[in-house]
Design a protein around this motif. Structure first.
Motif, PDB file in Angstrom:
ATOM      1  N   ARG A 236       7.215   0.596  -8.877  1.00  0.00           N
ATOM      2  CA  ARG A 236       6.544   0.432  -7.540  1.00  0.00           C
ATOM      3  C   ARG A 236       5.428  -0.619  -7.400  1.00  0.00           C
ATOM      4  O   ARG A 236       5.647  -1.536  -6.593  1.00  0.00           O
ATOM      5  CB  ARG A 236       6.396   1.352  -6.971  1.00  0.00           C
ATOM      6  N   TRP A 237       4.735  -0.798  -9.221  1.00  0.00           N
ATOM      7  CA  TRP A 237       4.024  -1.636  -8.988  1.00  0.00           C
ATOM      8  C   TRP A 237       4.596  -3.262  -9.306  1.00  0.00           C
ATOM      9  O   TRP A 237       3.527  -3.939  -8.360  1.00  0.00           O
ATOM     10  CB  TRP A 237       2.923  -1.506 -10.574  1.00  0.00           C
ATOM     11  N   ILE A 238       5.999  -3.058  -9.793  1.00  0.00           N
ATOM     12  CA  ILE A 238       6.901  -4.739  -9.820  1.00  0.00           C
ATOM     13  C   ILE A 238       7.124  -5.186  -8.373  1.00  0.00           C
ATOM     14  O   ILE A 238       6.922  -6.570  -8.174  1.00  0.00           O
ATOM     15  CB  ILE A 238       7.157  -4.130 -10.655  1.00  0.00           C
ATOM     16  N   TYR A 239       8.101  -4.012  -8.415  1.00  0.00           N
ATOM     17  CA  TYR A 239       8.129  -4.475  -6.840  1.00  0.00           C
ATOM     18  C   TYR A 239       7.538  -5.136  -5.803  1.00  0.00           C
ATOM     19  O   TYR A 239       7.489  -5.700  -4.932  1.00  0.00           O
ATOM     20  CB  TYR A 239       9.652  -3.589  -6.593  1.00  0.00           C
ATOM     21  N   GLY A 240       6.163  -4.075  -5.579  1.00  0.00           N
ATOM     22  CA  GLY A 240       4.895  -4.684  -4.615  1.00  0.00           C
ATOM     23  C   GLY A 240       4.469  -5.793  -5.316  1.00  0.00           C
ATOM     24  O   GLY A 240       4.348  -6.460  -4.221  1.00  0.00           O
ATOM     25  N   THR A 241       4.495  -6.159  -6.185  1.00  0.00           N
ATOM     26  CA  THR A 241       3.189  -6.949  -6.702  1.00  0.00           C
ATOM     27  C   THR A 241       4.403  -8.299  -6.036  1.00  0.00           C
ATOM     28  O   THR A 241       3.500  -9.815  -5.781  1.00  0.00           O
ATOM     29  CB  THR A 241       2.996  -7.706  -8.118  1.00  0.00           C
TER      30      THR A 241
END
Length: 239
Positions: free
Chosen positions: A211-216
């Motif tokens: 989630r952090w990767i796609y959110g960033t």
């Protein structure tokens, strides 16, 4: 018998190629009638680049997809013969289009920036590319932004609905109405979404790191496109 099957298979492949090429030529013809042939070719070319981003991303994840189909003023899409098996795959395919599409618009901008008056049409093409990829990042399914943010939470689609309404209020457009009609069931789905619901648990399960990767990636691309859309628009106004 085998010979006839091979001929039929070849005809089907040619038919698909004809559909893509024919709808591309139709779009070029319509846009050329309004904006001129150079802009039309460049604009449809960027649409093709965007859709090929989805195509490549889908094939990388082992999904079967068809060649792009174009409709003037509505854009283009690829046929998903296999649906993503989880939200992360959906986000990956969704991100491929605006990411590769942005690179295409950036290439047009780099060539046109110092090209003088003769390449103003290409600068306008780059603006259209930046703007359309930015529009596609509205967090609302079936837009690419909705597919990307699905891995974070479908609840984020509720943020996209007022954005779409605001855009229509600023610039009433039948295309926005079509998008709104397609998005309405998804907004209702987001309203009722519960992460703990067993129906959704497997599809939307993702690690915090994912989630952090796609959110960033989503926020970074969103900010970059917003800046480039504004800057190129100002260059066009000045010219």
């Amino acid at each position: 018998m085998i010979k006839w099957l091979l001929l039929l298979f070849g005809a089907l492949k040619f038919s698909k190629l004809l559909t893509t090429g024919g709808t591309m030529l139709l779009s070029v013809g319509v846009y050329a009638w309004i904006y001129g042939w150079r802009y039309a070719v460049g604009f449809v070319g960027l649409l093709f680049v965007h859709e090929m981003g989805h195509f490549i991303a889908a094939r990388q994840r082992g999904l079967k997809v068809g060649a792009p189909t174009f409709i003037p003023f509505l854009g283009a899409w690829i046929e998903m013969k296999d649906m993503p098996h989880n939200a992360e795959t959906e986000a990956y395919v969704g991100l491929g289009g605006p990411l590769i599409g942005t690179l295409g618009a950036l290439a047009c901008y780099a060539v046109a920036r110092d090209g003088g008056p003769d390449l103003m049409w290409l600068l306008a093409v780059s603006y259209a590319g930046f703007f359309l990829n930015l529009f596609n990042l509205i967090p609302l399914s079936p837009l690419d932004g909705g597919r990307i943010t699905a891995v974070l939470s479908p609840k984020l689609w509720l943020l996209g609905a007022p954005i779409l309404v605001g855009l229509f209020w600023l610039n009433p457009n039948p295309v926005l109405l079509i998008v709104a009609l397609l998005a309405a069931p998804q907004v209702f789905k987001a309203w009722k979404f519960r992460a703990e619901d067993p129906i959704h648990a497997d599809y939307y399960r993702a690690s915090p790191q994912t989630r952090w990767i796609y959110g960033t990636a989503y926020l970074g691309l969103l900010v970059f496109l917003a800046v480039m859309t504004h800057d190129v628009h100002e260059l066009l106004k000045a010219a």
